[in-house]
Each structure stands twice: as structure tokens, then as C-alpha cells.
Design a protein around this motif. Sequence first.
Motif, PDB file in Angstrom:
ATOM      1  N   ALA A  87       0.552  -1.208  -0.160  1.00  0.00           N
ATOM      2  CA  ALA A  87       0.163   0.183  -0.263  1.00  0.00           C
ATOM      3  C   ALA A  87       0.521   1.429   0.207  1.00  0.00           C
ATOM      4  CB  ALA A  87      -1.009  -0.090   1.405  1.00  0.00           C
ATOM      5  N   GLU A  88       1.619   0.862   0.623  1.00  0.00           N
ATOM      6  CA  GLU A  88       2.804   2.384   0.777  1.00  0.00           C
ATOM      7  C   GLU A  88       3.853   2.737  -0.269  1.00  0.00           C
ATOM      8  OE1 GLU A  88       4.711   2.752   4.587  1.00  0.00           O
ATOM      9  OE2 GLU A  88       2.302   2.788   5.681  1.00  0.00           O
ATOM     10  N   ASN A  89       3.813   1.472  -1.618  1.00  0.00           N
ATOM     11  CA  ASN A  89       4.328   2.418  -2.675  1.00  0.00           C
ATOM     12  C   ASN A  89       3.605   2.025  -3.638  1.00  0.00           C
ATOM     13  OD1 ASN A  89       5.832   0.287  -4.565  1.00  0.00           O
ATOM     14  ND2 ASN A  89       7.876   0.181  -3.398  1.00  0.00           N
ATOM     15  N   GLN A  90       3.964   3.142  -4.249  1.00  0.00           N
ATOM     16  CA  GLN A  90       3.522   3.994  -5.220  1.00  0.00           C
ATOM     17  C   GLN A  90       3.686   2.968  -6.415  1.00  0.00           C
ATOM     18  OE1 GLN A  90       1.040   7.268  -5.618  1.00  0.00           O
ATOM     19  NE2 GLN A  90       0.958   6.158  -3.587  1.00  0.00           N
ATOM     20  N   ALA A  91       4.313   2.245  -6.534  1.00  0.00           N
ATOM     21  CA  ALA A  91       4.645   1.220  -8.170  1.00  0.00           C
ATOM     22  C   ALA A  91       3.706   0.299  -7.428  1.00  0.00           C
ATOM     23  CB  ALA A  91       6.322   0.777  -8.202  1.00  0.00           C
ATOM     24  N   ARG A  92       3.636  -0.049  -6.531  1.00  0.00           N
ATOM     25  CA  ARG A  92       2.984  -1.801  -6.169  1.00  0.00           C
ATOM     26  C   ARG A  92       1.683  -1.728  -5.974  1.00  0.00           C
ATOM     27  NH1 ARG A  92       6.125  -5.061  -1.642  1.00  0.00           N
ATOM     28  NH2 ARG A  92       5.113  -7.023  -1.879  1.00  0.00           N
ATOM     29  N   LEU A  93       1.328  -0.573  -5.647  1.00  0.00           N
ATOM     30  CA  LEU A  93      -0.212  -0.211  -4.904  1.00  0.00           C
ATOM     31  C   LEU A  93      -0.643  -0.120  -6.915  1.00  0.00           C
ATOM     32  CD1 LEU A  93      -2.779   0.658  -4.021  1.00  0.00           C
ATOM     33  CD2 LEU A  93      -1.705   3.574  -3.781  1.00  0.00           C
ATOM     34  N   ALA A  94       0.147   0.957  -7.993  1.00  0.00           N
ATOM     35  CA  ALA A  94      -0.275   1.134  -8.993  1.00  0.00           C
ATOM     36  C   ALA A  94      -0.347  -0.534  -9.636  1.00  0.00           C
ATOM     37  CB  ALA A  94       0.229   1.948  -9.537  1.00  0.00           C
ATOM     38  N   THR A  95       0.329  -1.214  -9.258  1.00  0.00           N
ATOM     39  CA  THR A  95       0.182  -2.777 -10.321  1.00  0.00           C
ATOM     40  C   THR A  95      -0.889  -3.516  -9.693  1.00  0.00           C
ATOM     41  OG1 THR A  95       3.180  -2.444 -10.375  1.00  0.00           O
ATOM     42  CG2 THR A  95       2.045  -4.982  -9.978  1.00  0.00           C
ATOM     43  N   VAL A  96      -1.284  -3.291  -8.798  1.00  0.00           N
ATOM     44  CA  VAL A  96      -2.578  -3.921  -8.351  1.00  0.00           C
ATOM     45  C   VAL A  96      -3.919  -3.285  -8.610  1.00  0.00           C
ATOM     46  CG1 VAL A  96      -4.016  -3.830  -5.725  1.00  0.00           C
ATOM     47  CG2 VAL A  96      -1.769  -4.511  -6.271  1.00  0.00           C
ATOM     48  N   LEU A  97      -4.074  -2.319  -8.180  1.00  0.00           N
ATOM     49  CA  LEU A  97      -5.326  -1.341  -8.975  1.00  0.00           C
ATOM     50  C   LEU A  97      -5.233  -1.535 -10.240  1.00  0.00           C
ATOM     51  CD1 LEU A  97      -5.514   1.717  -7.293  1.00  0.00           C
ATOM     52  CD2 LEU A  97      -6.263  -0.556  -7.233  1.00  0.00           C
ATOM     53  N   HIS A  98      -3.812  -1.934 -11.279  1.00  0.00           N
ATOM     54  CA  HIS A  98      -3.996  -1.867 -12.731  1.00  0.00           C
ATOM     55  C   HIS A  98      -4.485  -3.329 -12.498  1.00  0.00           C
ATOM     56  CE1 HIS A  98      -2.144  -1.369 -16.771  1.00  0.00           C
ATOM     57  NE2 HIS A  98      -2.930  -1.451 -16.886  1.00  0.00           N
ATOM     58  N   GLY A  99      -4.011  -4.362 -12.088  1.00  0.00           N
ATOM     59  CA  GLY A  99      -4.698  -5.672 -12.312  1.00  0.00           C
ATOM     60  C   GLY A  99      -5.761  -5.922 -12.084  1.00  0.00           C
ATOM     61  N   VAL A 100      -6.127  -5.483 -10.835  1.00  0.00           N
ATOM     62  CA  VAL A 100      -8.036  -5.566 -10.979  1.00  0.00           C
ATOM     63  C   VAL A 100      -8.853  -4.632 -11.591  1.00  0.00           C
ATOM     64  CG1 VAL A 100      -9.480  -4.376  -9.609  1.00  0.00           C
ATOM     65  CG2 VAL A 100      -7.773  -4.985  -7.481  1.00  0.00           C
ATOM     66  N   ARG A 101      -8.215  -3.672 -12.110  1.00  0.00           N
ATOM     67  CA  ARG A 101      -9.044  -2.331 -13.052  1.00  0.00           C
ATOM     68  C   ARG A 101      -8.837  -4.176 -14.429  1.00  0.00           C
ATOM     69  NH1 ARG A 101      -6.583   1.223 -13.072  1.00  0.00           N
ATOM     70  NH2 ARG A 101      -4.658   1.259 -14.835  1.00  0.00           N
ATOM     71  N   HIS A 102      -7.813  -4.331 -14.892  1.00  0.00           N
ATOM     72  CA  HIS A 102      -7.478  -5.350 -16.145  1.00  0.00           C
ATOM     73  C   HIS A 102      -8.153  -7.055 -16.219  1.00  0.00           C
ATOM     74  CE1 HIS A 102      -5.857  -7.206 -19.822  1.00  0.00           C
ATOM     75  NE2 HIS A 102      -5.687  -8.131 -18.928  1.00  0.00           N
ATOM     76  N   GLN A 103      -8.962  -7.215 -15.088  1.00  0.00           N
ATOM     77  CA  GLN A 103      -9.488  -8.258 -14.980  1.00  0.00           C
ATOM     78  C   GLN A 103     -11.323  -7.883 -14.194  1.00  0.00           C
ATOM     79  OE1 GLN A 103      -8.287 -11.532 -15.118  1.00  0.00           O
ATOM     80  NE2 GLN A 103      -6.478 -10.811 -15.874  1.00  0.00           N
ATOM     81  N   CYS A 104     -11.198  -7.005 -14.286  1.00  0.00           N
ATOM     82  CA  CYS A 104     -12.978  -6.938 -14.059  1.00  0.00           C
ATOM     83  C   CYS A 104     -13.677  -5.768 -15.447  1.00  0.00           C
ATOM     84  CB  CYS A 104     -13.197  -5.646 -12.837  1.00  0.00           C
ATOM     85  SG  CYS A 104     -12.382  -6.152 -11.350  1.00  0.00           S
ATOM     86  N   GLY A 105     -13.131  -6.420 -16.818  1.00  0.00           N
ATOM     87  CA  GLY A 105     -13.328  -5.669 -17.607  1.00  0.00           C
ATOM     88  C   GLY A 105     -15.120  -6.242 -18.452  1.00  0.00           C
ATOM     89  N   ALA A 106     -15.584  -7.086 -17.649  1.00  0.00           N
ATOM     90  CA  ALA A 106     -16.753  -7.857 -18.097  1.00  0.00           C
ATOM     91  C   ALA A 106     -17.718  -7.039 -16.847  1.00  0.00           C
ATOM     92  CB  ALA A 106     -17.150 -10.047 -18.384  1.00  0.00           C
ATOM     93  N   PRO A 107     -18.761  -6.486 -17.384  1.00  0.00           N
ATOM     94  CA  PRO A 107     -19.925  -5.773 -16.543  1.00  0.00           C
ATOM     95  C   PRO A 107     -20.759  -6.795 -16.030  1.00  0.00           C
ATOM     96  CG  PRO A 107     -19.778  -4.485 -19.426  1.00  0.00           C
ATOM     97  CD  PRO A 107     -18.999  -6.033 -19.169  1.00  0.00           C
ATOM     98  N   ALA A 108     -20.874  -8.301 -16.389  1.00  0.00           N
ATOM     99  CA  ALA A 108     -21.581  -9.586 -15.772  1.00  0.00           C
ATOM    100  C   ALA A 108     -20.978  -9.598 -15.011  1.00  0.00           C
ATOM    101  CB  ALA A 108     -22.006 -10.086 -17.204  1.00  0.00           C
ATOM    102  N   VAL A 109     -19.756  -9.854 -14.416  1.00  0.00           N
ATOM    103  CA  VAL A 109     -18.812  -9.826 -13.546  1.00  0.00           C
ATOM    104  C   VAL A 109     -18.303  -9.496 -12.254  1.00  0.00           C
ATOM    105  CG1 VAL A 109     -16.731 -11.168 -12.978  1.00  0.00           C
ATOM    106  CG2 VAL A 109     -17.668 -11.754 -15.112  1.00  0.00           C
ATOM    107  N   MET A 110     -18.922  -9.509 -11.542  1.00  0.00           N
ATOM    108  CA  MET A 110     -18.638  -8.717  -9.983  1.00  0.00           C
ATOM    109  C   MET A 110     -17.635  -8.345  -9.339  1.00  0.00           C
ATOM    110  SD  MET A 110     -21.153  -6.297 -10.603  1.00  0.00           S
ATOM    111  CE  MET A 110     -21.892  -5.291  -9.841  1.00  0.00           C
TER     112      MET A 110
END
Length: 383
Positions: free
Chosen positions: A306-329
Motif C-alpha cells: 500500500a505504501e509503495n506507489q509502484a506496487r499499489l499501481a500494479t495492484v489497481l491495474h491488475g484489478v482493473r484489467h480483470q474486471c472488464g466484463a460488466p456481468a462479473v462483479m
Amino acid sequence: MIESAERPFGELPAALVDEVLKRTEDISQKLLDDFEQVRARRQEWRASLEQAGLLHRDAELPYMPIPTTCGVDGSYAVERLLASDLVAAAAVAVEGLTPPSETRYWPEPRHLVWIETEAHEAETGTILRALMIGMELELAAQAPHEVVFLDGSLTTPLIYFNQALNKSRDALHLHTTARFLDRATSILEAYLTILASTRSDRCWLAIPKYTTRREIGQKMGWSDTYDDRGLLSFLLKPGEYTSPRPLQQPTEPWHLNLEPLESTSRETASRTADKIISSLGEIQVVYYRPYPWLPALRLEMSRAVAENQARLATVLHGVRHQCGAPAVMEPYPLYMADRMVKHLPKAIPTFRQVTSQHIAETYQGSISEVFLGLHGYRTESGG
């Protein structure tokens, strides 16, 4: 099955259905009032988040390549038979949508399973659930991915482990108890690996579907009527996330009863448990809403992430990339792991029928005795 789905009230008394339908009018009005209150105060609450410095956009973070991901989930079932219990637990890891450049090989198996017959015991489910979570942690700790999603809170394993250890003295005759106690040290080490997240190329992320915690609400002085996830789902715009906040701690200190373990492994387990409890005190929480069709996702992670900007960015990017389908919550690999493993309780009666057939082929007595002894009364399950 189809008939029950088409006629949901078919087996209920007509008077009961009428009363329920009348009461739903009052419930609808109460829910409408809640929605109206949130809508009326949305801008005020958003402004207070911004003033407190808690509101951010994912575009502000450094751009990181799409990470490799996987999701881990588990399920268990106890089939209560006339003569004994049939128990099963499984954990499954499912790879996420992989980046085009990914060539890494992930060897199989990507699951762990336990199936056994047990004597009747009230605490079987408690022990089996802890073993299931232990298998989830071991799979997650071994996954070679940059971001690993776990179902539930990072605090859940400690709670269920402690319950199982407390009950284990009364259930030492169970094979499942012996298995859990034998694997306890390894399970705790995997748990610590996930909580600490010291490796810079690995991030473990817990995403509970349901939570009542209020780290943001307590800081902002919001009403106890609203939990953080419910309210922030209306306040956050797509692409926004909240500043990492320390996990809300329990009123009583975390504790893990290691007395049931063998003395040879207890000292090692105790040192690991102390580090686990210390790490739980540093877990951070972020709420993130990647797309307009998604509610705010509660993300629990190590402070090192959480306190490392690069690692936090990686985590959020991973979440966003895996949530692209509207039917999957939820992130895709977590959704798929959940769908796969939740079929285990439904499959238990079939396993029982196959077992009955094998026994009947060689049993010297009456076949009716086999089917009577293996008659299933109910299946208790969870995940």
C-alpha cells in the motif's frame, strides 16, 4: 428444479405470501428513503473526502505493465450419512486474463483437495473449514503471479484457525483434525508470506464480498447506518480510489491457541503466529471503483504494498484489467475460482452414489444394507 424456479411461492401458504408481499411495501419505502438521503448528501460527502485527502484517481499513479494474476477460492462440504460422515474440501487457483507478452509456465496441479469418511462429530465442519482455508493459503503463496486475489478478508484465516484449534482437542479422533494439525506449521508460514508480502514481484490482495468494517466512515464521522463499501459505491466515480487506511482492529487482541500442536512444532509455529499477529496490525485497506458498473471493491493488502506507489499501481491495474466484463462483479479469476469450487457440495451426493456402487459390488451381505448405511440426510457446506 425448473418448476421450483418458475413458482417460487408454490410450496408456501397463500396467507403467508400475502403478508410478505404487504410488508415489502414498507421495506421498499425505507430503502427509497435511504437512497434519497445518500443522493442528497453525495456531493457533501465527496467534498469531505477530498478535503481530508482521501480521494484519488488511478491515473495519478505511475503507469505499470499489466500484471499476471490468479484467483484462489475454496469450498467444503459435510455429507451426513446414517453410519458416518463423508467430508470434502478443495481449494482452486485460476489464472487471470494473461497479458499478451506473458510466456511463463504455471505447472499443474492448481488445486488441493481432501476427501475422507469420518465418525459423526459436531465440530467436523469447523475443522474442515480451517483445513480448506489453509489449502487456499498454500496455493496462493505458491502462485507465480504478480498479483494474487484471495476471497474474503485477510483476518478470516486467523479467526477460523483459532476456532478449529480450540475445538481440535474434542475431535482428535477425526482424520481431518490430524491432517489440519499436521499441516498447521506449513499453513501458518504461507499465511505469513501473504500478510508480509516482502517480495517486490508478488502482491497478495484479499477482496471480501461482504464487510461491515468502517475504516473510512469512522475517520469521516459518518453515521453507523452505512458501512464503507455500501456508501463508497455511490460516492466514488469510476477510476477513483481511497487512500490506504489501517485495517479496523478488533476490541480484543488477536490470539491463536497453539496448545493442540505437537511440542516439536509448537515453538516454530508460535514464532510464526507472533509475526502473523504483528502483520495483521499493519494491513491496509483501499476502496477502488474501476468501472461504472462495479460497486467499490474493498482491497486488503500488506503495508509494504500500500505504501509503495509502484506496487499499489500494479495492484489497481491488475484489478482493473480483470474486471472488464460488466456481468462479473469481481476480478475474473476470483469469479471463475468461486464458480468452479462451489460445485463441490453439489457433487458430494454423486460421489456418495459412486462409493455405494463400489461397495455393493463386493459386499457379502444384503445390498439394501449398503444403501441404507450410506443414505444422506443433508449436506452442510461453505466456502
